[in-house]
Design a protein around this motif. Structure first.
Motif, PDB file in Angstrom:
ATOM      1  N   HIS A 155     -35.217 -12.388 -33.587  1.00  0.00           N
ATOM      2  CA  HIS A 155     -34.006 -11.572 -33.724  1.00  0.00           C
ATOM      3  C   HIS A 155     -33.884 -10.949 -35.110  1.00  0.00           C
ATOM      4  O   HIS A 155     -32.810 -10.503 -35.508  1.00  0.00           O
ATOM      5  CB  HIS A 155     -32.759 -12.404 -33.414  1.00  0.00           C
ATOM      6  CG  HIS A 155     -32.524 -12.578 -31.947  1.00  0.00           C
ATOM      7  ND1 HIS A 155     -31.657 -13.510 -31.431  1.00  0.00           N
ATOM      8  CD2 HIS A 155     -33.059 -11.945 -30.877  1.00  0.00           C
ATOM      9  CE1 HIS A 155     -31.659 -13.441 -30.112  1.00  0.00           C
ATOM     10  NE2 HIS A 155     -32.508 -12.495 -29.754  1.00  0.00           N
ATOM     11  N   GLN A 159     -32.418  -6.186 -35.511  1.00  0.00           N
ATOM     12  CA  GLN A 159     -31.823  -6.626 -34.258  1.00  0.00           C
ATOM     13  C   GLN A 159     -30.307  -6.746 -34.339  1.00  0.00           C
ATOM     14  O   GLN A 159     -29.662  -7.052 -33.350  1.00  0.00           O
ATOM     15  CB  GLN A 159     -32.416  -7.974 -33.850  1.00  0.00           C
ATOM     16  CG  GLN A 159     -33.891  -7.922 -33.512  1.00  0.00           C
ATOM     17  CD  GLN A 159     -34.164  -7.233 -32.194  1.00  0.00           C
ATOM     18  OE1 GLN A 159     -33.807  -7.718 -31.135  1.00  0.00           O
ATOM     19  NE2 GLN A 159     -34.789  -6.080 -32.254  1.00  0.00           N
ATOM     20  N   SER A 266     -30.861  -2.294 -30.799  1.00  0.00           N
ATOM     21  CA  SER A 266     -31.645  -2.589 -31.994  1.00  0.00           C
ATOM     22  C   SER A 266     -32.323  -1.328 -32.503  1.00  0.00           C
ATOM     23  O   SER A 266     -32.537  -0.370 -31.764  1.00  0.00           O
ATOM     24  CB  SER A 266     -32.683  -3.675 -31.706  1.00  0.00           C
ATOM     25  OG  SER A 266     -33.515  -3.302 -30.638  1.00  0.00           O
TER      26      SER A 266
END
Length: 390
Positions: A155, A159, A266
């Motif tokens: 992540h 992100q 993202s």
């Protein structure tokens, strides 16, 4: 791609960290897909890196709200024989609680290493580690100093949409260790931040490296996108899953300048690097490459169609057109299976660096019947160039 990049950034900076590579997985000769293969901070890793066998002080933090003694239960000892012996851990947390400045911790904590980690988190928009109470270990080294060891980078790198244009003080939550080492006096952090930007977090370094990784793994990504005779992707076991596989075009575009959506909105990898680089250079008054600071620096953004329909409702676009120059706005449709095979023929040949066979020994009744033995094969596809690039 993000996990690999973060791991290699750590390696380039000479930080203690886990490494990552790419593997192909086969189970009983059935191709199950392309995966990222990571180290883990286990007792064996400590022995390999530090030479300490069966350490008593390696703690995995799964829910550590703050590095304070009242939250000590949020991290657990990886040595099962020492699970109830946490006296040194409590002693360290108490020292952190009582600390007023970095001087109070410099003899018991690897401060610079922690600041490098915070600089990487800040530059890559990472929130899923100490700030989210988990995904890190704490280890007391043989030299008596504790060290913060971060992991699980999926992540990271664009992100989280909220961290692109913000300072460090606006992106970290109120943790006492952050207050002592960054909020009260940010000079140490800013010095390390400048070094990280100069050595690795800049387009001149990361753009060609992303290109190298993409070129190297593309044949394996293509194989991962080819369905079997039943219409299933490799490794797709759960037929009820609503997981939507990226097309090859999406994989290519999202690692460039096109912003998109996975399990969350993202930024494209190169887009994040460019805009974050510009912001940090300006806000912290760093000496940076004028090529990438130039607002007329051009790059391509693509619209991505989620399926083969021509309905405009299927086009997903998350780019900020107002603030950035765009060369082209192309619409890409999903490749057919024959297109993917044709592309594979034109790419570099697939090479396997090493294969590992893992046999399932759980069923002792079938030991004499080799035909019924279950086994997995992991093909490690990373070559020496990529192992040593960073």
């Amino acid at each position: 791609m993000r996990t690999k990049l973060i791991s290699d950034i750590h390696n380039r900076l000479g930080l203690k960290s886990v490494s990552s590579t790419y593997v192909q997985l086969y189970i009983n000769d059935e191709f199950m897909g392309l995966y990222i293969f990571n180290d883990d901070y286990k007792l064996s890793w400590i022995e390999e890196v530090y030479g300490e066998k069966n350490t008593k002080n390696l703690y995995k933090c799964d829910y550590m709200y703050d590095l304070l003694p009242e939250y000590s239960f949020g991290c657990s000892n990886e040595n099962e024989e020492e699970i109830n012996n946490n006296s040194e851990w409590i002693e360290f947390l108490t020292a952190v609680k009582n600390a007023k400045s970095a001087t109070d911790l410099e003899d018991i904590f690897e401060i610079d290493h922690f600041l490098y980690e915070m600089a990487i988190d800040y530059l890559t928009g990472a929130y899923d580690h100490i700030q989210n109470t988990h995904n890190y270990y704490m280890y007391k080294q043989p030299n008596g100093k504790w060290i913060y060891l971060s992991y699980d980078f999926d992540h990271d790198f664009g992100q989280d949409m909220g961290f692109l244009r913000s300072s460090i003080t606006n992106t970290i939550r109120d943790i006492h260790l952050m207050e002592v080492l960054i909020f009260n006096d940010s000079s140490g952090f800013e010095k390390i931040l400048s070094e990280v930007v100069s050595k690795v977090f800049n387009p001149a370094i990361l753009y060609p490296y992303i290109d190298e990784i993409k070129k190297y793994i593309k044949p394996y990504v293509i194989l991962d996108k080819i369905k079997d005779t039943n219409g299933n992707y490799p490794g797709s076991i759960n037929s009820n899953s609503d997981y939507d596989h990226f097309t090859l075009e999406q994989w290519d575009a999202y690692s460039e300048f096109t912003n998109g959506y996975s399990d969350r909105e993202s930024y494209g990898l190169k887009y994040w690097i460019l805009i974050k680089y510009r912001y940090v250079c300006d806000y912290y008054h760093l000496e940076c490459d004028s090529t990438y600071l130039d607002e007329n620096f051009q790059y391509s953004i693509k619209n991505i169609i989620i399926n083969n329909d021509d309905d405009d409702d299927d086009i997903k676009q998350y780019n900020d057109y107002k603030s950035d120059t765009i060369i082209s706005d192309e619409v890409q449709s999903e490749s057919t299976q024959s297109d993917l095979l044709d592309t594979l023929d034109d790419d570099i040949p697939i090479e396997i660096d090493e294969s590992i066979v893992i046999e399932d020994e759980s069923d002792s009744d079938n030991d004499d019947d080799d035909d019924n033995d279950e086994y997995s094969v992991v093909n490690i596809i990373s070559n020496e160039y990529h192992k040593n690039y960073y």
